[in-house]
Design a protein around this motif. Structure first.
Motif, PDB file in Angstrom:
ATOM      1  N   GLU A 198       0.732  -1.162  -0.078  1.00 35.82           N
ATOM      2  CA  GLU A 198       0.103   0.033  -0.142  1.00 35.82           C
ATOM      3  C   GLU A 198       0.909   1.322   0.024  1.00 35.82           C
ATOM      4  O   GLU A 198       1.796   1.534   0.786  1.00 35.82           O
ATOM      5  CB  GLU A 198      -0.923   0.005   1.273  1.00 35.82           C
ATOM      6  N   THR A 234      -3.202  -5.701  -1.544  1.00 39.44           N
ATOM      7  CA  THR A 234      -3.338  -4.092  -1.991  1.00 39.44           C
ATOM      8  C   THR A 234      -4.755  -3.877  -2.441  1.00 39.44           C
ATOM      9  O   THR A 234      -5.484  -4.966  -2.287  1.00 39.44           O
ATOM     10  CB  THR A 234      -2.253  -3.769  -2.966  1.00 39.44           C
ATOM     11  N   TYR A 276      -4.185   3.135  -0.230  1.00 43.77           N
ATOM     12  CA  TYR A 276      -4.313   1.818   0.064  1.00 43.77           C
ATOM     13  C   TYR A 276      -3.918   0.951  -1.141  1.00 43.77           C
ATOM     14  O   TYR A 276      -4.044  -0.253  -1.245  1.00 43.77           O
ATOM     15  CB  TYR A 276      -5.873   1.503   0.520  1.00 43.77           C
ATOM     16  N   CYS A 306      -1.194   0.322  -4.732  1.00 42.70           N
ATOM     17  CA  CYS A 306       0.238   0.118  -4.995  1.00 42.70           C
ATOM     18  C   CYS A 306       0.541   0.679  -6.459  1.00 42.70           C
ATOM     19  O   CYS A 306      -0.454   0.884  -7.360  1.00 42.70           O
ATOM     20  CB  CYS A 306       0.569  -1.231  -5.071  1.00 42.70           C
TER      21      CYS A 306
END
Length: 252
Positions: free
Chosen positions: A180, A207, A217, A219
């Protein structure tokens, strides 16, 4: 109750739920395993994250909350029914994340059961004949009572407490490591891969969205690719959650 006491009570609930292994099983894997999982199922988790996995011959697990289907929330586009079908056809696993992304500790048992039934009905309509066998706790939030309730319905449940699953695994609250944006500065991928290989365990990454500018939250695409490349260089086996569970239980 004061704010301090409320926080203390919450912390105690979290520790109790984490330490009581409701669905514990002694395992001994013959080789390390990695799983990539996506919560809430933003579209980019499939179009970008899924693409990255597919290019390496891997499949992931998508924990879908039916209430997000076809919606755009806080600037994020979520899956639609076609995405569910595509994910399943590409060999990815579809798991349950409740229907309304329910925060379990604050809901009654009846409300939780009703929400799970609603998600099951949604999935049965969208993916006829598909059986949901895995669950991820929304927000990673749970207490012991809800953990027991969910474990009665799903043979495998994933949390967000970081760690490698090895030895005696709790299939009602598997450990997972976040990919994250908000926590990437403290992410030490090579160290986690060293550990999963040393312990011959099971490392689950999780993720949400995957893009060049992800949510807190989600990637970064380049980071997700780098993690996937690190796993591939080591030749670690990558499996969806339900397949890894089967391997772990067979090795028990």
């Amino acid at each position: 109750m004061s704010a301090f006491l409320a926080r203390a009570a919450k912390a105690a609930q979290v520790r109790l739920a984490r330490n009581v292994k409701i669905n514990g099983l002694d395992t001994r894997l013959a080789e390390p395993v990695v799983s990539f999982t996506f919560d809430d199922f933003p579209r980019s988790a499939l179009t970008e994250g899924g693409r990255i996995l597919r290019e390496r011959g891997w499949a992931g697990a998508y924990f879908a909350a039916g209430g997000f289907c076809g919606r755009r929330v806080d600037g994020i586009d979520y899956f639609d029914r076609d995405d569910l079908v595509r994910a399943a056809e590409e060999g990815h696993e579809i798991g349950c994340h409740t229907f309304s992304h329910l925060r379990l500790p604050g809901a009654s048992a009846l409300a939780v059961e009703a929400d799970l039934e609603r998600n099951a009905a949604f999935m049965a309509d969208a993916l006829p004949g598909y059986r949901l066998t895995s669950f991820a706790y929304p927000y990673g939030d749970l207490d012991l009572g809800k953990k027991a309730l969910i474990a009665r319905r799903f043979p495998v449940c994933r949390g967000i407490w970081p760690g490698v699953n090895a030895g005696r695994m709790d299939f009602a609250q598997l450990k997972a490591v976040p990919l994250e944006r908000r926590s990437l500065a403290g992410l030490h991928v090579e160290a986690w891969l060293d550990r999963v290989q040393a312990e011959r365990g099971w490392l689950i990454f999780f993720t949400h969205d995957v893009s060049d500018d992800p949510s807190d939250y989600g990637c970064f695409r380049r980071t997700f690719e780098a993690v996937a490349d690190a796993v591939a260089r080591r030749g670690i086996r990558v499996l969806p959650v339900k397949s890894a569970v089967g391997l772990a239980r067979f090795a028990a």
